[in-house]
Design an enzyme around this catalytic site. Structure first.
Site, PDB file in Angstrom:
ATOM      1  N   GLU A   2       0.933  -1.280   0.005  1.00  0.00           N
ATOM      2  CA  GLU A   2       0.198   0.237  -0.195  1.00  0.00           C
ATOM      3  C   GLU A   2       0.704   0.881  -0.027  1.00  0.00           C
ATOM      4  O   GLU A   2       0.940   2.413   0.908  1.00  0.00           O
ATOM      5  CB  GLU A   2      -1.205   0.260   1.153  1.00  0.00           C
ATOM      6  CG  GLU A   2      -1.525  -1.528   1.527  1.00  0.00           C
ATOM      7  CD  GLU A   2      -2.572  -1.280   2.292  1.00  0.00           C
ATOM      8  OE1 GLU A   2      -3.839  -1.578   2.442  1.00  0.00           O
ATOM      9  OE2 GLU A   2      -2.423  -0.725   3.953  1.00  0.00           O
ATOM     10  N   CYS A  24     -10.112   0.811   8.228  1.00  0.00           N
ATOM     11  CA  CYS A  24     -10.289   1.809   8.316  1.00  0.00           C
ATOM     12  C   CYS A  24     -10.268   2.725   8.488  1.00  0.00           C
ATOM     13  O   CYS A  24     -10.596   4.479   8.661  1.00  0.00           O
ATOM     14  CB  CYS A  24      -8.648   1.799   8.220  1.00  0.00           C
ATOM     15  SG  CYS A  24      -8.126   1.502   7.063  1.00  0.00           S
TER      16      CYS A  24
END
Lengths: 629, 629
Positions: A301, A385
């Protein structure tokens, strides 16, 4: 100190306003805030129940039997939800919502261990292995979100139960990590900015020192990394003050930088600011997508190389855009330079907002600039998240609109809004803004309260605006001065004075630096702060990959109420569809075999990027190849 | 049955030759085979010792104390090394090498458990959890490599110790996995092709049935996947016969398809072949890089969408190219269609060969088409699947050069070679090839042995060749027939007959399908079977990202002995270097702000792609933007 008073940072050029001093009173962002308040927050509460987040705390508290569910950092989603509730309670008091939050806080308090430790994963699953995996265990990350929620909730309600939980845990952490005890830095930064905020709230310097300690611990090149990424994944390759590029996990990098800038805001250490500026330049000159999206790679990521900006397999996690907004907001307070606000605006309207569906109940984790289909919003995410991060950002959005200093008020973003502030010596001022931004660029600002003595009103001229004009009480404001992208208007303002800022919004075509391979010979459409995209649904029977845009044809902005559940301004353009016939299934061929490919004209309808993916799964693209041969 | 006899597959149109019937007698591939024999094999042995592979077996055998080291599939690297040794022993008998291998086999036998189970990871680390994680445990994968090594070693040496180990394990697996016992399919295919080969070697149909069983077990959409990839990661989304696209982990997909095609070769089930052809078309029309590299994503080392072919973050694992060679080789035997040989050639000379350094002792795992720097070959890899895969492919390379059937011999690849075969009724024929391929395209083929009766010689005309000519004994061969890309020459050949095939090699520019975003408006250089690239080292003081190729200027092929440790044919081209000045650090700007960017002429020197990364870390690119504005 409560949020009702001003929050001063030692090294801020411009100071944050209390959240209840800026009210978004209608229009674009007020509608998003309403959606967040009415729909997303309660949807989130239900999803936290469904995904096991609350149950994890109940099990840790001994109130329930069962297995831990979800990733190790599940608690953090609850804390972020609570933080969002706190901001709502500041601006829209709601006893029922507060009771709901208080019950969650009771549960959190019950799950806290006797010594102050609080983490349902470790308490349930690995009780003997606290702090054993700082790289990936996320205990300090969760603690950071607990602290942020606690500070916000205390400022909102004046209650201290959650703050007491948070400070007990923070004290345990400070006892655990220090030169006399053990070394260590969080694998996922977050607690750094939380500790600085806890210092601001409590005045206890221990928390500021602990934030500094964690920041100083980085860069020993010891963290494990992930996949092919080594310590740079964790921003642990070199010490923070030597880190001059953004690299590794994008959210981690942004959260760390927000914390480092917070530390600068309290200490004024130049080496920290220098590193921040270098990293910022590295980011915006080679590693930021047109939407403000960050993270070029699924692998880790992570940020990629400079100019590595693939439209399809970019990651552009919603949380990375949010983290960047946090960081740029702090850099703006430090510097008073509109370039940071330009990044905030780009990310707010595009790469962040795309994370939330128009129904307020579906989410994107990744925000690509090209989808060939097959990518859809989800009602929640296994790694959740992003949804509560969107909630807390939207609930606190007002604070990004304006700042103040002793000599005036600075307006950074435009929306219908009521802003009140105190200048030096307690001089109260109040402004109200009326605008149809981002659909139109006329902003009417009225001075509602002022003491008659001169002060400065600074209005950001967005980087996208090339021909802004200002009038005061109907008269063109001549010879305005500019300061780092802000139009500076100084005057003995009178109640009822009206400033009109005109930022004409024409649709424009933009191109990327030629070192960016992925969008070579392609253009994208922007209008005002909005990046546009094409969705397959608006282009029947056409493969979006075959569409070429005619850059010589006019672009037209048209209000459309029929395309989406909400009214938007679409942009119409002209182009062609290239037939695939000439290729006969070949993937490569000789350049000199190229022959005339049949083309059909097509009308192109572009919608704002943030609004894509709200009509079911379909293809989408931001960058469109040019029709020229 | 030993490798000295022919190996017949029931549904092969063309039949594989025994490995010792094709000898590469000099030139390009013989040099690579020599390097493999003299350097790489022994380097590999040392690395297997250093990385703990042998120690793992020693610990499992009770000969040593210690911890298991490395990934769970460490045993497989040893088996692949042994398989490579077996091929070497077939073509280059070497008693010392055989003794070395026999000692490894003793160690393997000692590590086998009483019931036939053999896997050092599970034996040492999780003895009670055999078969508990088929998705990622790799037990069946390792078993497959054991079987392949055992069959090869038996064919090479006639010894049966390793074959006995393998069949005992295969029998245990067959007792474990069947409709009466338990379901399950290997998370990483490999054992399927191994079991078919074990059936061919032993004649025991149980192994063929077990291969079919594993293949039929796939597609229940139950496997865990990895990251954002679901069951498609494991080729478990739909049953094999319904799988019409290549997707998920590229090596897994290729290995599975090799096994499925093997099953077809023995059963002739049309549904299997239909699925293979659909997948093949999906791969070559949208998912194969110019180098033959496969796998567009780091995420899951996986295939991407059609036309998702990024030059930088492609994965292109060396093993994926090798797996594709395995699969295409089987498809070639089934169909007699040169398109499969074209893929083999592309991958051999480019995306596979790039995995091995010119020194024979350093390796690439990923084989990108663009590096901005920072990517280097390693002496070994934490996940070391690729190095011994290269060893076994190079050691067995001869078999890919020719096949036979009852009516003749087919030549697929070109190198100095001696080929012997038997036609129907035991008619022996022998050929020898002389050529400087791939540097020049003239191939001289002499008939060395023949019985005077007519037979067909089929010579592949590569897809890259647009103007091939053939002469026989100095006379142009008129009116040759073509069959699926092969020039068919039928004649009552006499010993001493000479066929000359001319495949003129001019450097050419190629382009990619316009749906491929990553290389839009760019060209690549090819010459013959070789893909070329630019390395920064050959372009001093220039950022390769700023180089543009002038497509109107001539390309020139030049023999260069000075660039690399080996002699190569380089290609020279002309281009320009674009200054970055006009961008002033901007990443995006309005199209109408585009201004004249200063350009400097540059001479471009391209080297074969496989040879990049042999002069230290530096930037490299295959696709070069065109200089036209």
């Amino acid at each position: 100190m409560s949020e009702a008073t001003n929050v001063y940072f030692a090294y801020a050029r411009w100071r944050q306003l209390p959240l209840n001093s800026v009210s978004l009173t209608g229009g674009f962002w007020a509608e998003w805030q309403n959606l967040n308040r009415r729909t997303t927050l309660q949807h989130g509460y239900q999803m936290l129940e469904k995904a096991g987040n609350f149950d994890n705390l109940r099990i840790a508290a001994g109130q329930k039997e069962g297995q831990f569910r979800g990733p190790a950092f599940q608690d953090s989603d609850i804390y972020k939800w609570l933080e969002a509730v706190a901001y709502e309670l500041m601006t829209h008091p709601d006893p029922a919502l507060q009771r709901q939050a208080d019950e969650v806080i009771e549960l959190i308090a019950a799950a806290q261990q006797d010594d102050g430790y609080l983490n349902s994963y470790y308490t349930i699953v690995e009780p003997d292995r606290r702090w054993s995996d700082l790289d990936f265990g996320h205990e300090l990350y969760c603690a950071g979100h607990l602290i942020e929620a606690a500070v916000a909730y205390t400022r909102a309600t004046g209650t201290t139960q959650l703050l007491n939980v948070a400070t007990r845990f923070a004290d345990l952490i400070a006892d655990t990590f220090n030169p006399q005890a053990r070394e260590g830095a969080p694998g996922h930064p977050e607690i750094e900015m939380a500790l600085v905020e806890l210092y601001r709230e409590t005045g206890n310097r221990r928390y500021l020192d602990l934030a500094a300690y964690f920041i100083d611990q980085r860069g020993k090149n010891k963290m494990r990394g992930l996949g092919w990424l080594k310590a740079e994944y964790h921003q642990d390759r070199v010490p923070v003050r030597q880190q001059d590029v953004v690299e590794g996990h994008a959210v981690r990098a942004m959260y760390l930088n927000a914390g480092v800038t917070d530390l600068y805001l309290e200490t004024g250490e130049q080496a920290l600011l220098d590193a921040m500026k270098k990293q910022w330049r590295d980011m915006v000159t080679g590693k930021m997508f047109l939407t403000g999206g960050l993270g070029s790679r699924y692998e880790g990521e992570a940020f990629g190389d400079p100019y590595e900006l693939p439209s399809d397999q970019c990651y552009c996690e919603t949380c990375a855009a949010i983290g960047s907004i946090f960081w740029n907001w702090r850099m703006l307070q430090v510097t008073g330079d509109s370039r940071y606000a330009d990044v905030i605006e780009r990310q707010l309207y595009n790469g962040m907002l795309s994370g939330l569906a128009l129904d307020g109940k579906h989410f994107f984790y990744m925000n690509p600039l090209l989808s060939r289909g097959g990518y859809e919003r989800q009602e929640w995410l296994g790694c959740a998240c992003c949804p509560p991060n969107l909630m807390r950002l939207l609930a606190s959005l007002g604070k990004y609109f304006a700042t103040h200093d002793e000599s005036g008020v600075q307006v950074h973003l435009y929306n219908n809004a009521a802003i009140s502030a105190e200048l030096a010596s307690g001089r109260p001022v109040a402004l109200s803004l009326q605008t149809d931004y981002p659909w139109e660029g006329n902003i009417r600002i009225q001075v509602d309260k002022t003491d008659g003595a001169p002060w400065q009103l600074c209005l950001r001229r967005p980087a996208w605006s090339s021909n802004a004009t200002v009038s005061i009480n109907g008269q063109p404001a001549e010879a305005t001065t500019m300061d780092a992208g802000y139009i500076v208007l100084e005057r003995a303002w009178q109640p009822g004075d009206v400033i009109e800022l005109a930022l004409p919004m024409e649709p424009v075509l933009v191109m990327a630096h030629p070192r960016v391979d992925s969008v070579r010979d392609s253009v994208a459409i922007e209008r005002g702060p909005l990046v546009y995209c094409l969705e397959a649904r608006d282009h029947a029977n056409v493969n979006l990959l075959d569409v070429r845009l005619d850059e010589t044809a006019p672009l037209e902005a048209i209000r459309r109420d029929d395309l989406l559940p909400v009214s938007i301004v679409a942009v119409q353009a002209s182009g062609v569809v290239e037939s695939e016939n000439g290729w006969s299934g070949k993937l490569y061929r000789r350049l000199n075999e190229q022959n005339g490919v049949p083309r059909q004209p097509i009308q192109i309808t572009a919608i704002p990027y943030y609004a894509w993916g709200n009509r079911g799964e379909n293809a989408m693209r931001v960058w469109i190849p040019r029709a020229r041969r």
